[in-house]
Design a protein around this motif. Sequence first.
Motif, short mmCIF file in Angstrom:
data_model
loop_
_atom_site.label_atom_id
_atom_site.label_comp_id
_atom_site.label_asym_id
_atom_site.label_seq_id
_atom_site.Cartn_x
_atom_site.Cartn_y
_atom_site.Cartn_z
N ALA A 60 -17.40 -3.39 -14.51
CA ALA A 60 -16.43 -4.39 -14.96
C ALA A 60 -15.05 -4.12 -14.39
CB ALA A 60 -16.38 -4.38 -16.49
N TYR A 61 -14.77 -2.88 -14.00
CA TYR A 61 -13.46 -2.56 -13.44
C TYR A 61 -13.30 -3.04 -12.00
CZ TYR A 61 -13.14 0.90 -17.24
OH TYR A 61 -13.11 1.54 -18.45
N ILE A 62 -14.40 -3.21 -11.28
CA ILE A 62 -14.33 -3.43 -9.83
C ILE A 62 -13.45 -4.61 -9.47
CG2 ILE A 62 -15.69 -4.11 -7.81
CD1 ILE A 62 -17.97 -2.39 -8.90
N GLU A 100 1.88 -10.92 -8.96
CA GLU A 100 0.75 -11.64 -8.37
C GLU A 100 -0.57 -10.91 -8.63
OE1 GLU A 100 1.64 -12.27 -4.20
OE2 GLU A 100 2.16 -14.35 -4.67
N ASP A 101 -0.53 -9.58 -8.53
CA ASP A 101 -1.76 -8.81 -8.72
C ASP A 101 -2.22 -8.85 -10.17
OD1 ASP A 101 -3.60 -7.13 -7.09
OD2 ASP A 101 -3.14 -5.63 -8.61
N LEU A 102 -1.29 -8.86 -11.11
CA LEU A 102 -1.66 -8.95 -12.52
C LEU A 102 -2.29 -10.30 -12.84
CD1 LEU A 102 1.38 -7.21 -14.25
CD2 LEU A 102 -0.92 -6.28 -13.90
N GLY A 103 -1.77 -11.37 -12.21
CA GLY A 103 -2.39 -12.68 -12.39
C GLY A 103 -3.81 -12.72 -11.86
N ALA A 143 -5.14 -1.93 -18.85
CA ALA A 143 -3.97 -2.51 -18.19
C ALA A 143 -3.26 -1.48 -17.32
CB ALA A 143 -3.01 -3.08 -19.23
N LEU A 144 -3.14 -0.26 -17.82
CA LEU A 144 -2.51 0.79 -17.01
C LEU A 144 -3.35 1.11 -15.78
CD1 LEU A 144 -1.29 3.24 -19.81
CD2 LEU A 144 0.15 1.95 -18.22
N GLY A 145 -4.68 1.05 -15.91
CA GLY A 145 -5.54 1.26 -14.76
C GLY A 145 -5.31 0.22 -13.68
N VAL A 146 -5.09 -1.02 -14.08
CA VAL A 146 -4.79 -2.08 -13.11
C VAL A 146 -3.47 -1.80 -12.41
CG1 VAL A 146 -4.27 -4.54 -12.84
CG2 VAL A 146 -6.11 -3.82 -14.37
N VAL A 147 -2.46 -1.36 -13.15
CA VAL A 147 -1.15 -1.06 -12.56
C VAL A 147 -1.25 0.12 -11.61
CG1 VAL A 147 1.20 -0.31 -13.07
CG2 VAL A 147 0.11 -2.01 -14.52
N ILE A 148 -1.99 1.15 -11.99
CA ILE A 148 -2.17 2.31 -11.11
C ILE A 148 -2.89 1.92 -9.84
CG2 ILE A 148 -3.32 4.56 -10.90
CD1 ILE A 148 -2.81 4.85 -13.96
N SER A 149 -3.93 1.12 -9.98
CA SER A 149 -4.66 0.63 -8.81
C SER A 149 -3.72 -0.15 -7.88
CB SER A 149 -5.83 -0.26 -9.24
OG SER A 149 -6.41 -0.90 -8.13
#
Length: 254
Positions: A60-62, A100-103, A143-149
Amino acid sequence: MRYSFRKHATYWGAAAAGAFTNTVFGALRAYVLIALWQARPALGGYDVTDAVTFCFLTQAYIGPMQVFGGGLEITQRIRTGDIALDLVRPAPLLLWSLSEDLGRAGFLFFVRSVPPTIAGALLFGIGFPGEATVWAAFAVSFALGVVISFGWRYIVALATCWLRDDRGLAVMSLVLTTFFSGLMLPLVIFPGWLGTFARALPWSAMVQVPADIYLGKADIPGALGFQVMWAAVLLGLGALLTRAARRKVVVDGG
């Protein structure tokens, strides 16, 4: 963020195909992990249900975390020279790109994360946290994982200003992220110093840490603090590279 969400929602068919692919490979990975944990019960402190749950969580993270790299238009804009326009906009390039990446991640969460997780629950049975605090901590950790990525991918993309071609660095990033994030195998089964080293790297904060919070295997304040630390480091380094890139823009042709 809203603009990016709408832009990626236009390509719902591609996202649905990605969700199907994630589900199929999730099932294949699940059978491998089931065989491993049946041969070695309680390996790494996980039981079989934990291992299967970990499998479908990481699938699900991919999409949202873009674990395989890419997802940013910066590289192409550097090649064309359009990055010069981005650098003089009234909005900081780093925050603009992060929005943009968060969207993008928000849309892919609903289309590429939820379906594989539901499929895993129906096919294999996965565990669910019983406490609301764990759910809340997992949401923050995700959410923090998305920001770190994003922070890592932003640095890789911006390096094109110096390397002129990001393909070699992108391949190296793919290998490092796949191996050290826990996507290939849970980091809890890495032996000795290798496991300690892997869990201290930023890639573990993308995949392994959110999964351990979900499974109740991590100290929540410490795990979230670890993620916040790496998010700050990567975003800070990205800001410094952005400042340096203003003096290192190269346009090929055109």
